[in-house]
Design an enzyme around this catalytic site. Structure first.
Site, PDB file in Angstrom:
ATOM      1  N   ARG A  38      36.942 -36.170  46.872  1.00 30.77           N
ATOM      2  CA  ARG A  38      36.750 -37.161  48.358  1.00 30.77           C
ATOM      3  C   ARG A  38      38.357 -37.529  47.886  1.00 30.77           C
ATOM      4  NH1 ARG A  38      30.359 -36.833  48.849  1.00 30.77           N
ATOM      5  NH2 ARG A  38      30.123 -34.955  51.015  1.00 30.77           N
ATOM      6  N   LYS A 199      17.905 -22.871  59.993  1.00 28.59           N
ATOM      7  CA  LYS A 199      16.530 -23.526  60.580  1.00 28.59           C
ATOM      8  C   LYS A 199      16.955 -24.170  62.559  1.00 28.59           C
ATOM      9  CE  LYS A 199      13.883 -25.890  57.742  1.00 28.59           C
ATOM     10  NZ  LYS A 199      14.162 -27.022  57.090  1.00 28.59           N
ATOM     11  N   GLY A 356      29.340 -29.551  55.106  1.00 25.47           N
ATOM     12  CA  GLY A 356      28.586 -27.808  55.049  1.00 25.47           C
ATOM     13  C   GLY A 356      28.609 -27.442  54.204  1.00 25.47           C
ATOM     14  N   GLY A 379      27.280 -33.790  57.744  1.00 25.99           N
ATOM     15  CA  GLY A 379      25.788 -34.063  58.838  1.00 25.99           C
ATOM     16  C   GLY A 379      26.577 -35.165  59.973  1.00 25.99           C
TER      17      GLY A 379
END
Length: 399
Positions: A38, A199, A356, A379
């Site tokens: 990063r 999910k 992710g 996110g």
């Protein structure tokens, strides 16, 4: 949301104090950085500002100190690493936006670089506190957001400060917005989206939004079993979101009504139980998606499904992928995720991987350099796909 935002190249930074929000939320162990990816990703923006005579004030959060001062979450190690990469000293502030930061910012010369302490040491940061935003703004003349990973958060250092300073994007945010923004607003077609992960509830709005934009929506991973149950299939002991079965029926009806192709697994790799530990050896078999035994659990897509999904990608011009196809951390259950990564790598389409697990999978499997764009924010990229306005982008000046 307007994706056409000003960048550092659209504003004169020479001689100006520039507050640059980066994503230095890097993993550390025993006081050492274990991955500087990063930091390296932020360097083009930092180097541009230095080379154009700006007085550079960097800021970021690290971890979740929740407004407490925690020495193990100090950004001192980050300052050292940036110093090494830049080949010049990075001045470290002793506080976030207090007296020391103010004094050091005021003393900066053109081309100097300083780093503020962890923004989340301040309680007001995550509350987007106006007083803290004003303190950040008082340090500088211009605000640059280069932290896409936190662009979905309305915090003082990501959005609040832009109420008081002219705000533009750094190179990282500019790349995310231009590539992902174009894919969603004006994609080259056929446009294929692949969704995986555990999910359905995590991706409710993403599914709904993408069904209005794509030509083909592919669903794999744990969330596929709720869709299979909605088709009336027995899914054994597979992950199942009982409360979302009606929602899945609605989405299948919506796809049919819109003429959007919705692809679900036609076969699945099953085992008696979830592997424990996650990478433990495991006995598996492949069964048809409508014939999962009552005592077995689906943990990856089968070979026929891998071919079906790869074929859909072959003819695409734009592909967006978010979420693995199975328990990819286990070598026996990684074949579905590998097949999707390989299909994207082999494609001539614009290929975009949301952050992710799917980004981690591409990097671990060695496909990263064959993908057009791997998002730096998990996110944030999900909320982008939902069609939500990201506070850290919305606050930037339009071109």
């Amino acid at each position: 949301m307007n994706y056409n935002k000003k960048s550092i190249e659209d504003i004169d930074v020479s001689g100006k104090r520039v507050l640059c929000r980066c994503d230095f939320n890097v993993p550390t162990k025993d006081g050492k950085i274990t991955s500087d990816k990063r930091i390296v990703a932020a360097m083009p923006t930092i180097e541009y500002l230095v080379n154009h005579g700006a007085k550079v004030i960097l800021c970021s959060h690290m971890g979740k100190p929740k407004g407490e001062w925690k020495s193990e979450l100090s950004l001192k190690v980050v300052a050292q690493r940036i110093s090494e990469l830049l080949g010049k000293e990075v001045i470290m502030a002793a506080d976030v936006a207090g007296e020391d930061a103010q004094a050091k910012a005021a003393a900066l010369k053109d081309g100097d670089v300083m780093l503020l302490e962890n923004t989340r040491f301040e309680k007001g940061e995550t509350k987007n506190d106006a007083e803290l935003s004003k303190k950040f703004a008082s340090l500088a003349d211009i605000f640059v957001n280069d932290a896409f990973g936190t662009a979905h958060r309305a915090h003082s250092s990501t959005a609040g400060v832009a109420d008081y300073l002219p705000a533009v994007s750094g190179y990282l945010v500019q790349k995310e917005v231009s590539i992902m923004g174009k894919a969603l607003a004006d994609p080259e077609r056929p446009f294929v989206a692949i969704l995986g992960g555990a999910k359905v509830s995590d991706k409710l709005n993403v599914i709904n939004n993408l069904l209005e934009k794509v030509d083909t929506l592919i669903i794999g991973g744990g969330m596929a079993y709720t869709f299979l149950a909605a088709k009336g299939y027995s899914v054994g002991t597979s992950l199942l979101d009982n409360e979302k079965i009606d929602y899945c029926k609605e989405m299948m009806a919506k796809a049919q009504q819109r003429g959007t192709q919705l692809l679900l697994p036609i076969d699945t790799v099953v085992a008696p139980a979830f592997p424990s530990p996650i990478d433990a050896p495991i006995e598996v078999e492949t069964v048809s998606a409508d014939a999962i035994p009552a005592d077995k659990m689906g943990l990856d897509i089968g070979e026929k499904t891998r071919e079906l999904f790869a074929d859909a990608v072959k003819n695409a011009k734009t592909v967006v992928w978010n979420g693995p196809m199975g328990v990819f951390e286990n070598p026996v259950l990684a074949k579905g995720t590998i097949a999707v990564a390989q299909a994207l790598a082999d494609s001539s389409a614009v290929t975009i991987v949301g952050g992710g697990d799917s980004a981690a999978a591409c990097e671990q499997l060695g496909f990263a350099d064959q993908i057009t764009h791997i998002s730096t924010g998990g996110g944030a990229s999900l909320e982008f796909l939902e069609g939500l306005e990201l506070p850290g982008i919305a606050c930037l000046q339009d071109k």
